[in-house]
Design a protein around this motif. Structure first.
Motif, PDB file in Angstrom:
ATOM      1  N   GLY A 107      43.121 -36.713 -45.926  1.00 39.06           N
ATOM      2  CA  GLY A 107      44.102 -37.713 -46.365  1.00 39.06           C
ATOM      3  C   GLY A 107      44.515 -37.486 -47.810  1.00 39.06           C
ATOM      4  N   GLN A 108      45.760 -37.716 -48.089  1.00 39.75           N
ATOM      5  CA  GLN A 108      46.278 -37.532 -49.439  1.00 39.75           C
ATOM      6  C   GLN A 108      45.540 -38.412 -50.441  1.00 39.75           C
ATOM      7  OE1 GLN A 108      50.509 -37.705 -49.641  1.00 39.75           O
ATOM      8  NE2 GLN A 108      50.568 -37.597 -51.858  1.00 39.75           N
ATOM      9  N   ASP A 109      45.094 -39.594 -50.001  1.00 42.19           N
ATOM     10  CA  ASP A 109      44.412 -40.517 -50.909  1.00 42.19           C
ATOM     11  C   ASP A 109      42.891 -40.395 -50.862  1.00 42.19           C
ATOM     12  OD1 ASP A 109      44.201 -41.532 -48.358  1.00 42.19           O
ATOM     13  OD2 ASP A 109      44.634 -43.603 -48.924  1.00 42.19           O
ATOM     14  N   ASP A 110      42.358 -39.405 -50.155  1.00 38.72           N
ATOM     15  CA  ASP A 110      40.910 -39.207 -50.076  1.00 38.72           C
ATOM     16  C   ASP A 110      40.462 -38.342 -51.258  1.00 38.72           C
ATOM     17  OD1 ASP A 110      38.249 -38.734 -49.489  1.00 38.72           O
ATOM     18  OD2 ASP A 110      38.603 -38.371 -47.356  1.00 38.72           O
ATOM     19  N   GLU A 111      40.376 -38.974 -52.413  1.00 36.05           N
ATOM     20  CA  GLU A 111      40.053 -38.256 -53.653  1.00 36.05           C
ATOM     21  C   GLU A 111      38.700 -37.545 -53.612  1.00 36.05           C
ATOM     22  OE1 GLU A 111      42.039 -37.503 -56.146  1.00 36.05           O
ATOM     23  OE2 GLU A 111      43.672 -38.570 -55.171  1.00 36.05           O
ATOM     24  N   PRO A 112      37.635 -38.168 -53.065  1.00 35.78           N
ATOM     25  CA  PRO A 112      36.360 -37.441 -53.026  1.00 35.78           C
ATOM     26  C   PRO A 112      36.450 -36.148 -52.201  1.00 35.78           C
ATOM     27  CG  PRO A 112      35.984 -39.772 -52.683  1.00 35.78           C
ATOM     28  CD  PRO A 112      37.469 -39.562 -52.625  1.00 35.78           C
ATOM     29  N   ALA A 113      37.110 -36.204 -51.049  1.00 33.21           N
ATOM     30  CA  ALA A 113      37.246 -34.997 -50.220  1.00 33.21           C
ATOM     31  C   ALA A 113      38.076 -33.946 -50.946  1.00 33.21           C
ATOM     32  CB  ALA A 113      37.878 -35.339 -48.875  1.00 33.21           C
ATOM     33  N   ARG A 114      39.188 -34.369 -51.533  1.00 32.60           N
ATOM     34  CA  ARG A 114      40.051 -33.413 -52.237  1.00 32.60           C
ATOM     35  C   ARG A 114      39.309 -32.768 -53.407  1.00 32.60           C
ATOM     36  NH1 ARG A 114      45.802 -35.722 -53.348  1.00 32.60           N
ATOM     37  NH2 ARG A 114      46.051 -33.545 -53.903  1.00 32.60           N
ATOM     38  N   ALA A 115      38.533 -33.559 -54.139  1.00 32.16           N
ATOM     39  CA  ALA A 115      37.771 -33.008 -55.264  1.00 32.16           C
ATOM     40  C   ALA A 115      36.725 -32.010 -54.768  1.00 32.16           C
ATOM     41  CB  ALA A 115      37.104 -34.138 -56.051  1.00 32.16           C
ATOM     42  N   THR A 116      36.076 -32.331 -53.651  1.00 31.28           N
ATOM     43  CA  THR A 116      35.080 -31.422 -53.081  1.00 31.28           C
ATOM     44  C   THR A 116      35.725 -30.107 -52.677  1.00 31.28           C
ATOM     45  OG1 THR A 116      33.685 -33.232 -52.300  1.00 31.28           O
ATOM     46  CG2 THR A 116      33.416 -31.109 -51.201  1.00 31.28           C
ATOM     47  N   TYR A 117      36.822 -30.175 -51.935  1.00 28.79           N
ATOM     48  CA  TYR A 117      37.478 -28.957 -51.458  1.00 28.79           C
ATOM     49  C   TYR A 117      37.996 -28.114 -52.624  1.00 28.79           C
ATOM     50  CZ  TYR A 117      37.195 -31.408 -46.998  1.00 28.79           C
ATOM     51  OH  TYR A 117      36.745 -32.073 -45.897  1.00 28.79           O
ATOM     52  N   GLU A 118      38.558 -28.755 -53.623  1.00 31.52           N
ATOM     53  CA  GLU A 118      39.069 -28.003 -54.771  1.00 31.52           C
ATOM     54  C   GLU A 118      37.925 -27.394 -55.578  1.00 31.52           C
ATOM     55  OE1 GLU A 118      42.197 -30.102 -56.895  1.00 31.52           O
ATOM     56  OE2 GLU A 118      43.047 -30.747 -54.972  1.00 31.52           O
ATOM     57  N   SER A 119      36.794 -28.108 -55.707  1.00 32.38           N
ATOM     58  CA  SER A 119      35.660 -27.551 -56.447  1.00 32.38           C
ATOM     59  C   SER A 119      35.028 -26.379 -55.707  1.00 32.38           C
ATOM     60  CB  SER A 119      34.604 -28.633 -56.723  1.00 32.38           C
ATOM     61  OG  SER A 119      33.878 -28.946 -55.552  1.00 32.38           O
ATOM     62  N   ALA A 120      35.275 -26.301 -54.387  1.00 28.90           N
ATOM     63  CA  ALA A 120      34.757 -25.199 -53.584  1.00 28.90           C
ATOM     64  C   ALA A 120      35.773 -24.055 -53.483  1.00 28.90           C
ATOM     65  CB  ALA A 120      34.386 -25.688 -52.189  1.00 28.90           C
ATOM     66  N   GLY A 121      36.869 -24.144 -54.264  1.00 27.89           N
ATOM     67  CA  GLY A 121      37.829 -23.058 -54.314  1.00 27.89           C
ATOM     68  C   GLY A 121      39.061 -23.233 -53.452  1.00 27.89           C
ATOM     69  N   GLY A 122      39.169 -24.359 -52.767  1.00 22.82           N
ATOM     70  CA  GLY A 122      40.340 -24.607 -51.932  1.00 22.82           C
ATOM     71  C   GLY A 122      41.527 -25.053 -52.763  1.00 22.82           C
ATOM     72  N   ALA A 123      42.707 -24.788 -52.238  1.00 23.93           N
ATOM     73  CA  ALA A 123      43.940 -25.202 -52.917  1.00 23.93           C
ATOM     74  C   ALA A 123      44.803 -25.980 -51.930  1.00 23.93           C
ATOM     75  CB  ALA A 123      44.700 -23.977 -53.426  1.00 23.93           C
ATOM     76  N   PRO A 124      45.323 -27.141 -52.348  1.00 28.39           N
ATOM     77  CA  PRO A 124      46.163 -27.917 -51.428  1.00 28.39           C
ATOM     78  C   PRO A 124      47.497 -27.212 -51.170  1.00 28.39           C
ATOM     79  CG  PRO A 124      46.160 -28.914 -53.598  1.00 28.39           C
ATOM     80  CD  PRO A 124      45.183 -27.776 -53.646  1.00 28.39           C
ATOM     81  N   GLU A 125      47.950 -27.274 -49.931  1.00 29.78           N
ATOM     82  CA  GLU A 125      49.266 -26.736 -49.584  1.00 29.78           C
ATOM     83  C   GLU A 125      50.269 -27.861 -49.717  1.00 29.78           C
ATOM     84  OE1 GLU A 125      50.377 -24.336 -46.311  1.00 29.78           O
ATOM     85  OE2 GLU A 125      48.406 -23.427 -46.217  1.00 29.78           O
ATOM     86  N   THR A 126      51.368 -27.584 -50.361  1.00 28.18           N
ATOM     87  CA  THR A 126      52.398 -28.600 -50.503  1.00 28.18           C
ATOM     88  C   THR A 126      53.353 -28.541 -49.322  1.00 28.18           C
ATOM     89  OG1 THR A 126      53.761 -27.093 -51.797  1.00 28.18           O
ATOM     90  CG2 THR A 126      52.286 -28.548 -53.023  1.00 28.18           C
ATOM     91  N   GLY A 127      53.961 -29.667 -49.052  1.00 29.98           N
ATOM     92  CA  GLY A 127      54.975 -29.720 -48.020  1.00 29.98           C
ATOM     93  C   GLY A 127      54.458 -29.726 -46.595  1.00 29.98           C
ATOM     94  N   GLN A 128      53.180 -29.973 -46.405  1.00 32.12           N
ATOM     95  CA  GLN A 128      52.610 -29.992 -45.063  1.00 32.12           C
ATOM     96  C   GLN A 128      52.482 -31.429 -44.560  1.00 32.12           C
ATOM     97  OE1 GLN A 128      51.806 -27.125 -43.267  1.00 32.12           O
ATOM     98  NE2 GLN A 128      52.874 -26.170 -44.975  1.00 32.12           N
ATOM     99  N   VAL A 129      52.668 -31.606 -43.271  1.00 34.81           N
ATOM    100  CA  VAL A 129      52.498 -32.898 -42.618  1.00 34.81           C
ATOM    101  C   VAL A 129      51.592 -32.667 -41.419  1.00 34.81           C
ATOM    102  CG1 VAL A 129      53.663 -34.788 -41.424  1.00 34.81           C
ATOM    103  CG2 VAL A 129      54.792 -33.648 -43.340  1.00 34.81           C
ATOM    104  N   VAL A 130      50.620 -33.536 -41.208  1.00 34.91           N
ATOM    105  CA  VAL A 130      49.723 -33.417 -40.066  1.00 34.91           C
ATOM    106  C   VAL A 130      50.179 -34.393 -38.989  1.00 34.91           C
ATOM    107  CG1 VAL A 130      47.343 -33.700 -39.268  1.00 34.91           C
ATOM    108  CG2 VAL A 130      47.798 -32.749 -41.542  1.00 34.91           C
ATOM    109  N   TYR A 131      50.323 -33.907 -37.778  1.00 34.30           N
ATOM    110  CA  TYR A 131      50.675 -34.742 -36.618  1.00 34.30           C
ATOM    111  C   TYR A 131      49.460 -34.848 -35.712  1.00 34.30           C
ATOM    112  CZ  TYR A 131      55.567 -34.195 -37.895  1.00 34.30           C
ATOM    113  OH  TYR A 131      56.751 -34.230 -38.560  1.00 34.30           O
ATOM    114  N   THR A 132      49.290 -35.989 -35.084  1.00 35.78           N
ATOM    115  CA  THR A 132      48.185 -36.166 -34.131  1.00 35.78           C
ATOM    116  C   THR A 132      48.723 -36.764 -32.836  1.00 35.78           C
ATOM    117  OG1 THR A 132      47.644 -38.393 -34.925  1.00 35.78           O
ATOM    118  CG2 THR A 132      46.507 -36.545 -35.983  1.00 35.78           C
TER     119      THR A 132
END
Length: 138
Positions: A107-132
């Motif tokens: 989730g865009q507002d899931d700051e703990p997850a985003r911080a974890t992924y970025e600290s592990a070397g991940g980079a967010p992709e811009t312009g993406q939308v997830v459909y379910t």
């Protein structure tokens, strides 16, 4: 901290508090039986403290990549680097298994997850939308 790849339902059941809902034996055993599915559990002093699940996905024109399906860390063990270590361990496993990459969605507002992924070397992709798509249970 000790991170192990889990292959038996008993270990999943013992770490049940790390999942969104209690593990279902049939589903867990089916997951564990597939060689392209991976469950890593981080233990601190023998206690299940965090988990990550990964699923290898292969596409004809892309090859195989690892999808980080879920990451969970027990509240008592947060902010100790366990999530980052699990993400890194899954990335190592992906490389060992010949995957060309590793990805997840959050989730865009899931700051703990985003911080974890970025600290592990991940980079967010811009312009993406997830459909379910949700299906009624049989």
């Amino acid at each position: 901290m000790d991170i192990r790849r889990v292959t038996r339902f008993e270990a999943v059941e013992a770490a049940g508090h790390l999942f969104d809902a209690p593990p279902v034996r049939e589903a867990a055993e089916r997951f564990l039986a597939d060689e392209g599915h991976h469950l890593l559990i981080a233990y601190v002093d023998g206690v299940p403290a965090g988990m990550a699940t990964g699923v290898e996905m292969t596409h004809p024109d892309k090859g195989t990549e690892m999808f980080l399906y879920e990451l969970g860390v027990d509240d008592r063990f947060r902010r100790r680097g366990i999530g980052r270590a699990l993400v890194a361990a899954l990335a190592r496993l992906a490389r060992e298994r010949g995957c060309h990459g590793h990805w997840t969605a959050t989730g865009q507002d899931d700051e703990p997850a985003r911080a974890t992924y970025e600290s592990a070397g991940g980079a967010p992709e811009t312009g993406q939308v997830v459909y379910t798509w949700e299906f009624d249970q049989p």
